[in-house]
Motif scaffolding. Structure first.
Motif, short mmCIF file in Angstrom:
data_model
loop_
_atom_site.label_atom_id
_atom_site.label_comp_id
_atom_site.label_asym_id
_atom_site.label_seq_id
_atom_site.Cartn_x
_atom_site.Cartn_y
_atom_site.Cartn_z
N GLY A 178 0.77 -1.23 0.00
CA GLY A 178 0.00 0.00 0.00
C GLY A 178 0.80 1.28 0.00
O GLY A 178 0.27 2.35 0.29
N LYS A 179 2.09 1.20 -0.38
CA LYS A 179 2.95 2.39 -0.33
C LYS A 179 3.73 2.57 -1.63
O LYS A 179 3.99 1.63 -2.38
CB LYS A 179 3.96 2.27 0.81
N TYR A 180 4.11 3.83 -1.88
CA TYR A 180 5.12 4.16 -2.88
C TYR A 180 6.48 4.18 -2.19
O TYR A 180 6.58 4.59 -1.03
CB TYR A 180 4.89 5.57 -3.46
N VAL A 181 7.53 3.77 -2.89
CA VAL A 181 8.89 3.86 -2.36
C VAL A 181 9.74 4.63 -3.36
O VAL A 181 9.90 4.23 -4.52
CB VAL A 181 9.50 2.47 -2.10
N PHE A 182 10.27 5.77 -2.90
CA PHE A 182 11.11 6.65 -3.71
C PHE A 182 12.41 6.93 -2.96
O PHE A 182 12.49 6.73 -1.75
CB PHE A 182 10.42 8.00 -3.94
N MET A 209 14.00 5.66 -10.77
CA MET A 209 13.57 4.36 -10.29
C MET A 209 12.76 4.53 -9.02
O MET A 209 13.19 5.19 -8.09
CB MET A 209 14.77 3.45 -10.03
N PHE A 210 11.56 3.95 -9.02
CA PHE A 210 10.73 3.93 -7.83
C PHE A 210 9.79 2.75 -7.96
O PHE A 210 9.74 2.07 -8.98
CB PHE A 210 9.96 5.24 -7.64
N SER A 211 9.05 2.46 -6.89
CA SER A 211 8.14 1.32 -6.94
C SER A 211 6.84 1.66 -6.23
O SER A 211 6.77 2.61 -5.44
CB SER A 211 8.78 0.09 -6.30
N PHE A 212 5.82 0.87 -6.53
CA PHE A 212 4.55 1.04 -5.83
C PHE A 212 3.78 -0.26 -5.81
O PHE A 212 3.99 -1.16 -6.63
CB PHE A 212 3.71 2.18 -6.44
N CYS A 213 2.89 -0.36 -4.85
CA CYS A 213 2.04 -1.53 -4.69
C CYS A 213 0.99 -1.54 -5.81
O CYS A 213 0.46 -0.48 -6.16
CB CYS A 213 1.37 -1.47 -3.31
N PRO A 214 0.67 -2.70 -6.36
CA PRO A 214 -0.36 -2.75 -7.41
C PRO A 214 -1.71 -2.17 -6.99
O PRO A 214 -2.47 -1.73 -7.85
CB PRO A 214 -0.47 -4.25 -7.72
#
Length: 230
Positions: free
Chosen positions: A139-143, A167-172
């Motif tokens: 449930g989070k974005y990671v930057f 580059m970053f990531s997030f929950c579907p």
């Protein structure tokens, strides 16, 4: 659950100092870097070049990615690219890529087994310190941790910081939220002429944001050809 890496690129870009051959070679190197650090990753290459990519290049890249989408026939993306509106084009490319994931029947089946989505720019390599577990936060974005703005005019009043978008990531579960953010970013970029990194900071829900001191990757800056560590 799989990790999906959306690799955004512009192999036939007409901006910057990096020529097309080097762009291709550096993109292949970046794809191999993902395979090295996340061997079972699902890799989707999404290219938003202003002109069509040679079929031979797409076939060659297919050896390193699970899927490849050529958006060079998308008039909205190519218009922004031709007009050198890079930040707006980048957000529209991500928006349309996520729409593809939601609407294509085959991709919907694949997405049902995806536990994390990573956005990574082409010509980016992971460093040995990369730890995918740092991104596995439901449930989070990671930057990478926010950076104070370099703006000196009135825009710094609302765009106080920026977020690195290489580059970053997030929950579907945040796909719809991120698609809305892309739409808001495009509007803000076109209205105020700030870049996508400032726009991401302005429009992201800070309650959903996790920030890391380092994201352990290197990238080639198209405008200068220099390599930066993140």
């Amino acid at each position: 659950m799989k990790n999906l890496f959306i690799v955004t690129s512009a192999l036939n870009a007409d901006m910057g100092v990096v020529n097309r051959k080097d762009r291709f070679d550096q993109t292949v190197k970046g794809l191999l870097s993902i395979r090295k650090h996340v061997p079972d990753a699902l890799i989707l290459l999404a290219d938003g070049s202003p002109t069509k990519i040679d079929d031979e290049k797409l076939k060659a890249l297919a050896h390193f990615a699970n899927f490849a989408s050529d958006f060079s026939d998308d008039s909205q993306i190519t218009e922004l690219a031709f007009n050198h509106q890079k930040s707006a084009a980048e957000n529209l490319l991500m928006l349309k890529t996520l729409m593809l994931l939601q609407q294509d029947e085959g991709m919907k089946d694949i997405m049902s087994n995806v536990g994390r989505i990573f956005k990574i720019s082409g010509r980016t390599d992971f460093m040995d310190g990369f730890d995918i577990e740092e991104h596995m936060i439901p449930g989070k974005y990671v930057f990478k941790k926010r950076i104070p703005t370099w703006l000196t005019d009135s825009r710094k009043e609302f765009a106080t910081d920026l977020l690195i978008t290489r580059m970053f990531s997030f929950c579907p579960t945040l796909m719809n939220d991120y698609m809305k953010m892309c739409e808001d970013n495009i509007s803000l970029v076109l209205q105020t002429v700030i870049d996508t990194e400032h726009a991401h900071f302005v429009n992201i829900n800070k309650d959903l944001l996790v920030e890391l001191d380092e994201i352990h990757c290197t990238g080639i800056v198209a405008g200068s050809g220099t390599v930066e560590n993140y």
